[in-house]
Design a protein around this motif. Structure first.
Motif, mmCIF file in Angstrom:
data_model
loop_
_atom_site.group_PDB
_atom_site.id
_atom_site.type_symbol
_atom_site.label_atom_id
_atom_site.label_comp_id
_atom_site.label_asym_id
_atom_site.label_seq_id
_atom_site.Cartn_x
_atom_site.Cartn_y
_atom_site.Cartn_z
ATOM 1 N N LEU A 27 0.849 -1.186 0.000
ATOM 2 C CA LEU A 27 0.000 0.000 0.000
ATOM 3 C C LEU A 27 0.885 1.235 0.000
ATOM 4 N N LEU A 28 0.731 2.084 -1.001
ATOM 5 C CA LEU A 28 1.409 3.373 -1.028
ATOM 6 C C LEU A 28 0.375 4.420 -0.682
ATOM 7 N N GLY A 29 0.519 5.017 0.476
ATOM 8 C CA GLY A 29 -0.394 6.075 0.903
ATOM 9 C C GLY A 29 0.195 7.420 0.548
ATOM 10 N N ALA A 62 4.350 10.650 2.062
ATOM 11 C CA ALA A 62 3.935 9.346 1.537
ATOM 12 C C ALA A 62 4.469 8.247 2.450
ATOM 13 N N LEU A 63 3.807 7.097 2.380
ATOM 14 C CA LEU A 63 4.178 5.956 3.204
ATOM 15 C C LEU A 63 3.943 4.684 2.407
ATOM 16 N N LEU A 64 4.975 3.847 2.295
ATOM 17 C CA LEU A 64 4.851 2.542 1.656
ATOM 18 C C LEU A 64 4.711 1.497 2.755
ATOM 19 N N ILE A 65 3.614 0.742 2.725
ATOM 20 C CA ILE A 65 3.340 -0.278 3.728
ATOM 21 C C ILE A 65 3.433 -1.642 3.056
ATOM 22 N N ARG A 66 4.213 -2.542 3.667
ATOM 23 C CA ARG A 66 4.347 -3.898 3.148
ATOM 24 C C ARG A 66 3.045 -4.669 3.344
#
Length: 98
Positions: A27-29, A62-66
């Protein structure tokens, strides 16, 4: 935000990040509605959901979630997009774009 730790809850207009992660995808927020960030991650649409969202629990763009729910990368507020940011990081976690 400490990477590798459980992510802060990211809320979109229609759902929460936990709901999006049920698909077992990354998920890229995009937390500040930066189109260039979303566009640069577009190659990974088969592996990563990209959403414009907000969170009250971190200061960043931005935040990349595994898929396991841990933060992989964060883009600090106002930082230019480059090879160390979440928009380029999907290659490290998800391989080459599908």
């Amino acid at each position: 935000m400490t990477l590798g730790r459980p992510y802060p809850d990211v809320v979109t207009a229609v759902t929460r990040s936990a709901d999006l992660l049920r698909e077992r995808r990354g998920l890229l927020g995009d937390l500040v509605d930066r189109a260039e960030g979303r566009d640069s991650a577009a190659a990974w649409t088969a592996q990563v959901n990209t959403v414009t969202a907000r969170t009250d629990r971190m200061d960043g763009d931005a935040l990349l979630i595994r898929p396991d729910g841990c933060a992989a990368r964060a883009l600090p507020t106002g930082q230019d997009l480059d090879a160390t940011t979440p928009v380029c990081a999907p290659a490290a976690w998800f391989g080459q774009p599908a």
